[in-house]
Design a protein around this motif. Structure first.
Motif, PDB file in Angstrom:
ATOM      1  N   PHE A  11       0.816  -1.208   0.000  1.00  0.00           N
ATOM      2  CA  PHE A  11       0.000   0.000   0.000  1.00  0.00           C
ATOM      3  C   PHE A  11       0.853   1.263   0.000  1.00  0.00           C
ATOM      4  CE2 PHE A  11      -2.416  -3.494   1.814  1.00  0.00           C
ATOM      5  CZ  PHE A  11      -3.538  -3.474   0.995  1.00  0.00           C
ATOM      6  N   ASP A  12       2.099   1.130  -0.462  1.00  0.00           N
ATOM      7  CA  ASP A  12       3.006   2.268  -0.492  1.00  0.00           C
ATOM      8  C   ASP A  12       2.911   3.085  -1.771  1.00  0.00           C
ATOM      9  OD1 ASP A  12       4.012  -0.038  -1.607  1.00  0.00           O
ATOM     10  OD2 ASP A  12       5.892  -0.022  -0.490  1.00  0.00           O
TER      11      ASP A  12
ATOM     12  N   ASP B 186       2.364   8.015   1.342  1.00  0.00           N
ATOM     13  CA  ASP B 186       3.452   7.136   1.773  1.00  0.00           C
ATOM     14  C   ASP B 186       4.810   7.828   1.628  1.00  0.00           C
ATOM     15  OD1 ASP B 186       3.733   3.978   2.405  1.00  0.00           O
ATOM     16  OD2 ASP B 186       5.512   4.728   1.377  1.00  0.00           O
ATOM     17  N   PRO B 187       5.672   7.716   2.644  1.00  0.00           N
ATOM     18  CA  PRO B 187       6.964   8.401   2.582  1.00  0.00           C
ATOM     19  C   PRO B 187       7.974   7.745   1.656  1.00  0.00           C
ATOM     20  CG  PRO B 187       6.821   7.109   4.608  1.00  0.00           C
ATOM     21  CD  PRO B 187       5.472   7.052   3.962  1.00  0.00           C
TER      22      PRO B 187
ATOM     23  N   GLY C  20       4.130  -3.841   1.577  1.00  0.00           N
ATOM     24  CA  GLY C  20       4.564  -2.561   2.097  1.00  0.00           C
ATOM     25  C   GLY C  20       3.423  -1.603   2.402  1.00  0.00           C
ATOM     26  N   GLY C  21       3.804  -0.400   2.814  1.00  0.00           N
ATOM     27  CA  GLY C  21       2.862   0.627   3.231  1.00  0.00           C
ATOM     28  C   GLY C  21       3.328   1.185   4.557  1.00  0.00           C
ATOM     29  N   TYR C  22       3.810   2.441   4.563  1.00  0.00           N
ATOM     30  CA  TYR C  22       4.574   2.935   5.709  1.00  0.00           C
ATOM     31  C   TYR C  22       4.022   4.208   6.343  1.00  0.00           C
ATOM     32  CZ  TYR C  22       7.353  -0.651   3.642  1.00  0.00           C
ATOM     33  OH  TYR C  22       7.732  -1.856   3.120  1.00  0.00           O
ATOM     34  N   ALA C  23       2.938   4.746   5.818  1.00  0.00           N
ATOM     35  CA  ALA C  23       2.182   5.811   6.481  1.00  0.00           C
ATOM     36  C   ALA C  23       1.060   5.116   7.239  1.00  0.00           C
ATOM     37  CB  ALA C  23       1.627   6.811   5.469  1.00  0.00           C
ATOM     38  N   LEU C  24       1.099   5.153   8.554  1.00  0.00           N
ATOM     39  CA  LEU C  24       0.243   4.273   9.341  1.00  0.00           C
ATOM     40  C   LEU C  24      -1.243   4.446   9.048  1.00  0.00           C
ATOM     41  CD1 LEU C  24       2.036   4.302  12.819  1.00  0.00           C
ATOM     42  CD2 LEU C  24       2.373   2.753  10.878  1.00  0.00           C
TER      43      LEU C  24
END
Length: 336
Positions: A248-249, A254-255, A290-294
């Motif tokens: 989900f990045d 997403d950063p 992935g996916g890093y913005a909570l």
């Protein structure tokens, strides 16, 4: 109708990366907290079992599996600066792969038409005997191999919509005509693989579909490639199982990515995949990557799970120039 299934294990939060690493335990907590507030969307929850050594070594080398196990048991280490291993990493990774295999067993056993595996660490950069990019064991590849070996399937489709190319999965099945691997990803970024002209090799020629998009690509760009390239090729392939490397990045917040999707975009992609599964008579299982913005990650997982379980038709978009260019390559192998 049986409820959709969710597979996970508390060991997921035991993989501690530290030092402000983007792939952190809070990713899992954000997803499960959001699902709890929404009553788990009607999904029946299952505990992810550990993958067996036989399941893992059907994809990864025994040397690599032992190195990961030993590194974790010894207190930790790192395969590279971005891919740390801690004392809880082995258990988290083997539960992720084992959950994906259990999901396959349930789907092929007719227990549900769709399922979602909420796990970490991600896996699609893990190759046969090495890894990178936050990944330890390639859960989707292990699950696909398990479907072929344990269930006697002849054709498995893997759709990868993580913003980063799944180089590990692509390499593992590069020479196979039993797995059709289709990836939509942002080009010109880590891991630097997955060009349009990479279509596999040997007996697997044509069975790798790599669809890079430029930074700034929006929902229509992604949906166009999925609808007009991936889905027609998949319908001709006639998979008996559909697996999704659900990263989900590509979300606009997403950063680590550079695309412009939002939670609703992932829902639309999920509807296209679910509709494909219905047409070809194949169950659909997704594994979190992935996916890093909570917040974006949690909302995107919820949107995807909801779309997999509902019966709304997917949104159609017109093919664009990038899709036509992709068709000029992929059309040599599939009737688009």
């Amino acid at each position: 109708m049986s409820p959709p299934l969710w597979f996970s294990h508390p060991a997921a939060i035991g993989h501690v990366t530290g030092g402000g690493h983007p792939e952190r335990p809070e990713r899992m907590s954000a997803v499960t907290d959001a699902l709890t507030r929404r009553g788990w969307l009607g999904y029946a929850r299952r505990t992810a079992p550990p993958a067996t050594d036989a399941q893992l070594t059907a994809v990864h080398s025994a040397r690599y599996v032992q190195a990961l196990r030993a590194m974790s048991a010894g207190g930790g280490g790192a395969f590279d600066p971005e891919t740390p291993v801690g004392p809880g990493s082995w258990e988290a990774a083997r539960r992720a792969a084992g959950g994906a295999c259990a999901m396959v067993d349930a789907l092929l056993g007719g227990e549900a038409p769709v399922a979602f595996c909420g796990v970490r660490p991600p896996g699609h950069h893990a190759a046969h005997d090495t890894t990178s990019g936050f990944c330890l064991l390639n859960s989707v590849a292990v699950a696909a191999r398990h479907a072929l070996d344990a269930h006697g399937l002849a054709r498995v489709l893997v759709i990868d919509w993580d913003v980063h190319h799944g180089n590990g999965t692509n390499d593992i099945f590069r020479r196979s005509d039993a797995v059709l691997y289709a990836s939509i990803h942002q080009g010109g970024m880590f891991p630097g693989t997955g060009p349009l002209l990479d279509v596999g090799s040997g007996p697997g020629t044509g069975f790798s579909i790599n669809l890079p998009v430029p930074a700034g690509s929006d929902e229509d760009a992604w949906l166009s490639l999925l609808e007009w390239i991936v889905v027609p090729a998949a319908e001709e392939f006639r998979p008996q199982l559909v697996l999704v490397s659900a990263g989900f990045d590509a979300h606009r917040d997403d950063p680590l990515g550079g695309c412009l999707l939002d939670a609703a975009s992932f829902a639309e992609m999920a509807r296209h995949v679910r509709a494909l599964g219905t047409r070809v008579g194949a169950p659909v299982g997704a594994v979190m990557e992935g996916g890093y913005a909570l917040g974006a990650l949690a909302e995107s997982v919820i949107a995807t799970m909801g779309a997999l379980a509902d019966d709304r038709p997917p949104r159609s978009v017109a093919p664009d120039f990038a899709t036509s260019r992709a068709a000029s390559v992929i059309g040599h192998h599939w009737g688009l």
